[in-house]
Design a protein around this motif. Structure first.
Motif, PDB file in Angstrom:
ATOM      1  N   TRP A  20       0.815  -1.221   0.000  1.00 29.41           N
ATOM      2  CA  TRP A  20       0.000   0.000   0.000  1.00 29.41           C
ATOM      3  C   TRP A  20       0.848   1.270   0.000  1.00 29.41           C
ATOM      4  CZ3 TRP A  20       0.751   3.351   4.020  1.00 29.41           C
ATOM      5  CH2 TRP A  20       1.261   2.839   5.208  1.00 29.41           C
ATOM      6  N   SER A  21       2.045   1.211   0.570  1.00 26.66           N
ATOM      7  CA  SER A  21       2.875   2.411   0.665  1.00 26.66           C
ATOM      8  C   SER A  21       3.516   2.804  -0.656  1.00 26.66           C
ATOM      9  CB  SER A  21       3.975   2.203   1.715  1.00 26.66           C
ATOM     10  OG  SER A  21       4.902   1.215   1.279  1.00 26.66           O
ATOM     11  N   SER A  22       3.532   1.887  -1.614  1.00 27.61           N
ATOM     12  CA  SER A  22       4.278   2.132  -2.854  1.00 27.61           C
ATOM     13  C   SER A  22       3.494   1.803  -4.114  1.00 27.61           C
ATOM     14  CB  SER A  22       5.576   1.307  -2.836  1.00 27.61           C
ATOM     15  OG  SER A  22       6.363   1.619  -1.711  1.00 27.61           O
ATOM     16  N   ILE A  23       2.220   1.480  -3.974  1.00 26.57           N
ATOM     17  CA  ILE A  23       1.449   1.038  -5.132  1.00 26.57           C
ATOM     18  C   ILE A  23       1.391   2.105  -6.219  1.00 26.57           C
ATOM     19  CG2 ILE A  23      -0.744   1.740  -4.094  1.00 26.57           C
ATOM     20  CD1 ILE A  23      -2.044  -0.660  -5.492  1.00 26.57           C
ATOM     21  N   ASP A  24       1.408   3.383  -5.826  1.00 28.35           N
ATOM     22  CA  ASP A  24       1.337   4.458  -6.817  1.00 28.35           C
ATOM     23  C   ASP A  24       2.522   4.453  -7.763  1.00 28.35           C
ATOM     24  OD1 ASP A  24       2.775   5.268  -4.361  1.00 28.35           O
ATOM     25  OD2 ASP A  24       3.106   7.138  -5.468  1.00 28.35           O
ATOM     26  N   GLN A  25       3.664   3.907  -7.314  1.00 29.92           N
ATOM     27  CA  GLN A  25       4.862   3.913  -8.140  1.00 29.92           C
ATOM     28  C   GLN A  25       4.757   2.999  -9.356  1.00 29.92           C
ATOM     29  OE1 GLN A  25       8.516   3.532  -5.876  1.00 29.92           O
ATOM     30  NE2 GLN A  25       7.639   4.643  -4.148  1.00 29.92           N
ATOM     31  N   LEU A  26       3.812   2.061  -9.315  1.00 28.52           N
ATOM     32  CA  LEU A  26       3.620   1.192 -10.482  1.00 28.52           C
ATOM     33  C   LEU A  26       3.291   2.001 -11.729  1.00 28.52           C
ATOM     34  CD1 LEU A  26       1.604  -1.732  -8.866  1.00 28.52           C
ATOM     35  CD2 LEU A  26       3.836  -1.937  -9.980  1.00 28.52           C
ATOM     36  N   THR A  35      -0.380 -10.538  -9.360  1.00 25.99           N
ATOM     37  CA  THR A  35       0.407  -9.822  -8.365  1.00 25.99           C
ATOM     38  C   THR A  35      -0.341  -9.779  -7.041  1.00 25.99           C
ATOM     39  OG1 THR A  35      -0.499  -7.716  -9.197  1.00 25.99           O
ATOM     40  CG2 THR A  35       1.639  -8.390 -10.049  1.00 25.99           C
ATOM     41  N   GLY A  36       0.433  -9.876  -5.953  1.00 23.94           N
ATOM     42  CA  GLY A  36      -0.137  -9.794  -4.614  1.00 23.94           C
ATOM     43  C   GLY A  36       0.274  -8.501  -3.949  1.00 23.94           C
ATOM     44  N   ALA A  37      -0.538  -8.022  -3.033  1.00 24.51           N
ATOM     45  CA  ALA A  37      -0.239  -6.791  -2.301  1.00 24.51           C
ATOM     46  C   ALA A  37       0.837  -7.080  -1.250  1.00 24.51           C
ATOM     47  CB  ALA A  37      -1.514  -6.218  -1.713  1.00 24.51           C
ATOM     48  N   GLY A  38       0.807  -6.365  -0.119  1.00 24.37           N
ATOM     49  CA  GLY A  38       1.922  -6.436   0.816  1.00 24.37           C
ATOM     50  C   GLY A  38       2.021  -7.703   1.626  1.00 24.37           C
ATOM     51  N   VAL A  39       3.219  -8.223   1.732  1.00 27.72           N
ATOM     52  CA  VAL A  39       3.713  -9.243   2.657  1.00 27.72           C
ATOM     53  C   VAL A  39       2.746 -10.407   2.881  1.00 27.72           C
ATOM     54  CG1 VAL A  39       4.933  -9.617   4.848  1.00 27.72           C
ATOM     55  CG2 VAL A  39       5.003  -7.365   3.779  1.00 27.72           C
ATOM     56  N   THR A  40       1.802 -10.281   3.832  1.00 29.09           N
ATOM     57  CA  THR A  40       0.936 -11.406   4.185  1.00 29.09           C
ATOM     58  C   THR A  40       0.007 -11.803   3.055  1.00 29.09           C
ATOM     59  OG1 THR A  40      -0.721  -9.932   5.167  1.00 29.09           O
ATOM     60  CG2 THR A  40       0.978 -10.825   6.632  1.00 29.09           C
ATOM     61  N   SER A  41      -0.225 -10.889   2.115  1.00 30.95           N
ATOM     62  CA  SER A  41      -1.078 -11.241   0.980  1.00 30.95           C
ATOM     63  C   SER A  41      -0.433 -12.309   0.113  1.00 30.95           C
ATOM     64  CB  SER A  41      -1.379 -10.004   0.132  1.00 30.95           C
ATOM     65  OG  SER A  41      -0.203  -9.540  -0.506  1.00 30.95           O
ATOM     66  N   GLY A  42       0.862 -12.582   0.336  1.00 34.78           N
ATOM     67  CA  GLY A  42       1.531 -13.623  -0.434  1.00 34.78           C
ATOM     68  C   GLY A  42       0.869 -14.980  -0.303  1.00 34.78           C
ATOM     69  N   ILE A  43       0.233 -15.250   0.848  1.00 39.35           N
ATOM     70  CA  ILE A  43      -0.460 -16.532   1.008  1.00 39.35           C
ATOM     71  C   ILE A  43      -1.733 -16.538   0.170  1.00 39.35           C
ATOM     72  CG2 ILE A  43      -1.610 -18.062   2.651  1.00 39.35           C
ATOM     73  CD1 ILE A  43       0.365 -17.129   4.771  1.00 39.35           C
ATOM     74  N   ASP A  44      -2.510 -15.460   0.228  1.00 34.62           N
ATOM     75  CA  ASP A  44      -3.707 -15.355  -0.614  1.00 34.62           C
ATOM     76  C   ASP A  44      -3.324 -15.475  -2.092  1.00 34.62           C
ATOM     77  OD1 ASP A  44      -3.859 -13.722   1.898  1.00 34.62           O
ATOM     78  OD2 ASP A  44      -5.967 -13.584   1.338  1.00 34.62           O
ATOM     79  N   PHE A  45      -2.276 -14.740  -2.444  1.00 34.66           N
ATOM     80  CA  PHE A  45      -1.772 -14.749  -3.818  1.00 34.66           C
ATOM     81  C   PHE A  45      -1.414 -16.171  -4.258  1.00 34.66           C
ATOM     82  CE2 PHE A  45       2.530 -15.401  -5.419  1.00 34.66           C
ATOM     83  CZ  PHE A  45       2.408 -15.020  -6.750  1.00 34.66           C
ATOM     84  N   THR A  50       7.120   7.709   9.379  1.00 36.75           N
ATOM     85  CA  THR A  50       8.275   6.872   9.724  1.00 36.75           C
ATOM     86  C   THR A  50       8.953   6.324   8.477  1.00 36.75           C
ATOM     87  OG1 THR A  50       7.286   6.245  11.841  1.00 36.75           O
ATOM     88  CG2 THR A  50       8.998   4.796  10.958  1.00 36.75           C
ATOM     89  N   MET A  51       8.152   5.922   7.494  1.00 33.41           N
ATOM     90  CA  MET A  51       8.696   5.303   6.281  1.00 33.41           C
ATOM     91  C   MET A  51       9.134   6.310   5.228  1.00 33.41           C
ATOM     92  SD  MET A  51       6.256   1.985   5.610  1.00 33.41           S
ATOM     93  CE  MET A  51       4.730   2.914   5.499  1.00 33.41           C
ATOM     94  N   ALA A  52       8.849   7.582   5.435  1.00 35.03           N
ATOM     95  CA  ALA A  52       9.060   8.589   4.388  1.00 35.03           C
ATOM     96  C   ALA A  52      10.465   8.596   3.802  1.00 35.03           C
ATOM     97  CB  ALA A  52       8.680   9.970   4.900  1.00 35.03           C
ATOM     98  N   PRO A  53      11.537   8.575   4.598  1.00 31.50           N
ATOM     99  CA  PRO A  53      12.873   8.589   3.990  1.00 31.50           C
ATOM    100  C   PRO A  53      13.139   7.370   3.107  1.00 31.50           C
ATOM    101  CG  PRO A  53      12.997   9.195   6.309  1.00 31.50           C
ATOM    102  CD  PRO A  53      11.613   8.682   6.068  1.00 31.50           C
ATOM    103  N   PHE A  54      12.712   6.194   3.586  1.00 30.88           N
ATOM    104  CA  PHE A  54      12.900   4.984   2.787  1.00 30.88           C
ATOM    105  C   PHE A  54      12.054   5.022   1.515  1.00 30.88           C
ATOM    106  CE2 PHE A  54      11.394   0.730   1.648  1.00 30.88           C
ATOM    107  CZ  PHE A  54      12.603   0.141   1.300  1.00 30.88           C
ATOM    108  N   LEU A  55      10.810   5.469   1.625  1.00 31.61           N
ATOM    109  CA  LEU A  55       9.943   5.530   0.455  1.00 31.61           C
ATOM    110  C   LEU A  55      10.475   6.519  -0.577  1.00 31.61           C
ATOM    111  CD1 LEU A  55       6.394   5.364   2.088  1.00 31.61           C
ATOM    112  CD2 LEU A  55       7.704   3.520   1.016  1.00 31.61           C
ATOM    113  N   ALA A  56      11.143   7.586  -0.108  1.00 31.89           N
ATOM    114  CA  ALA A  56      11.753   8.529  -1.044  1.00 31.89           C
ATOM    115  C   ALA A  56      12.877   7.859  -1.826  1.00 31.89           C
ATOM    116  CB  ALA A  56      12.282   9.744  -0.294  1.00 31.89           C
ATOM    117  N   ARG A  57      13.659   7.009  -1.154  1.00 24.09           N
ATOM    118  CA  ARG A  57      14.711   6.258  -1.853  1.00 24.09           C
ATOM    119  C   ARG A  57      14.098   5.306  -2.871  1.00 24.09           C
ATOM    120  NH1 ARG A  57      17.274   2.783   2.076  1.00 24.09           N
ATOM    121  NH2 ARG A  57      18.321   1.984   0.219  1.00 24.09           N
ATOM    122  N   ARG A  58      13.028   4.632  -2.475  1.00 19.54           N
ATOM    123  CA  ARG A  58      12.374   3.702  -3.397  1.00 19.54           C
ATOM    124  C   ARG A  58      11.817   4.441  -4.609  1.00 19.54           C
ATOM    125  NH1 ARG A  58       8.385  -0.005  -0.510  1.00 19.54           N
ATOM    126  NH2 ARG A  58      10.176  -1.440  -0.427  1.00 19.54           N
TER     127      ARG A  58
END
Length: 232
Positions: free
Chosen positions: A125-131, A151-161, A209-217
């Motif tokens: 959810w934090s990076s979906i716009d970058q697609l 494609t699956g969303a974040g982390v735990t969705s990998g099982i649903d996926f 909290t995630m803003a600096p990392f998301l800027a790098r991504r």
């Protein structure tokens, strides 16, 4: 009659989020006839973003045709978007795959390889716009299917996926049997697993909290998008 072999390859890379990888691997490993490979450049142990060390089972150069290619996400995804050896490997194997798939921000890696251009896809959810920068159509759903891309969303969705992939490959009954074996019947203690349900203040704090990392991504995604434009 022996089951038909289904070859599934999951990309394993430094700073992968292990649940992005191991959730689907647990599901796929229970699919009758499946051969599951963890793919990387070498067979040396690879450290996840939380320190778990995981052994690859096959190198890129030894990987033959796959039925399913899966790219998980994690902080190491940023480096992968500029790793031509990895991107070249994905471009090489994807055309012969029955399904080309990802979990979490692995979709950004597929996008950087030019494999999601014109496809609907999801991500964390934090990076979906970058697609959208990579030519994909972002869709805020837990599992998104567009032709042979899943494609699956974040982390735990990998099982649903992964259960959705198994249903595609072997039918609903097989997928349901695996779900039962895993006792995958989630009842989370809080409704805070998505920005749609979590308290607004919690979402705002997480974004800060995630803003600096998301800027790098995002910067890495923008560079990948520019490279795709030069290749077009």
């Amino acid at each position: 009659m022996d089951p038909v072999t289904i070859r599934i390859g999951l990309l394993l890379f430094p700073d992968v989020t292990q649940l992005d990888l191991t959730g689907p691997a647990e599901v796929f490993g229970r699919l009758p006839g499946a051969e599951v490979a963890l793919l990387w450049k070498t067979l040396d142990p690879v450290a996840s973003d939380r320190g778990m060390r995981i052994l690859p089972t096959a190198r890129f150069e030894d990987c033959g045709r796959l039925d399913v290619l899966c790219v998980p996400g994690g902080p190491g995804q940023i480096a992968l978007m500029e790793d031509e050896e990895t991107l070249g490997f994905l471009r090489r194997v994807a055309p012969e795959c029955r399904l080309v798939t990802s979990v979490c921000t692995g979709s950004l890696v597929l996008g950087a390889a030019g494999l999601l251009t014109g496809y609907r896809a999801t991500s964390h959810w934090s990076s979906i716009d970058q697609l959208g920068l990579l030519g994909a159509q972002p869709v805020a759903e837990r599992v998104v299917r567009d032709r042979n891309r899943i494609t699956g969303a974040g982390v735990t969705s990998g099982i649903d996926f992964a259960l959705a992939v198994v249903a595609e490959l072997a039918g609903d009954e097989v997928a349901q049997t695996i779900q039962l074996q895993l006792e995958y019947d989630p009842e989370p203690p809080f409704r805070a697993g998505s920005p749609r349900s979590a308290p607004a203040a919690l979402v705002a704090a997480a974004r800060e909290t995630m803003a600096p990392f998301l800027a790098r991504r995002r910067a890495a995604t923008e560079r990948a998008a520019e490279r795709l434009r030069t290749l077009a």
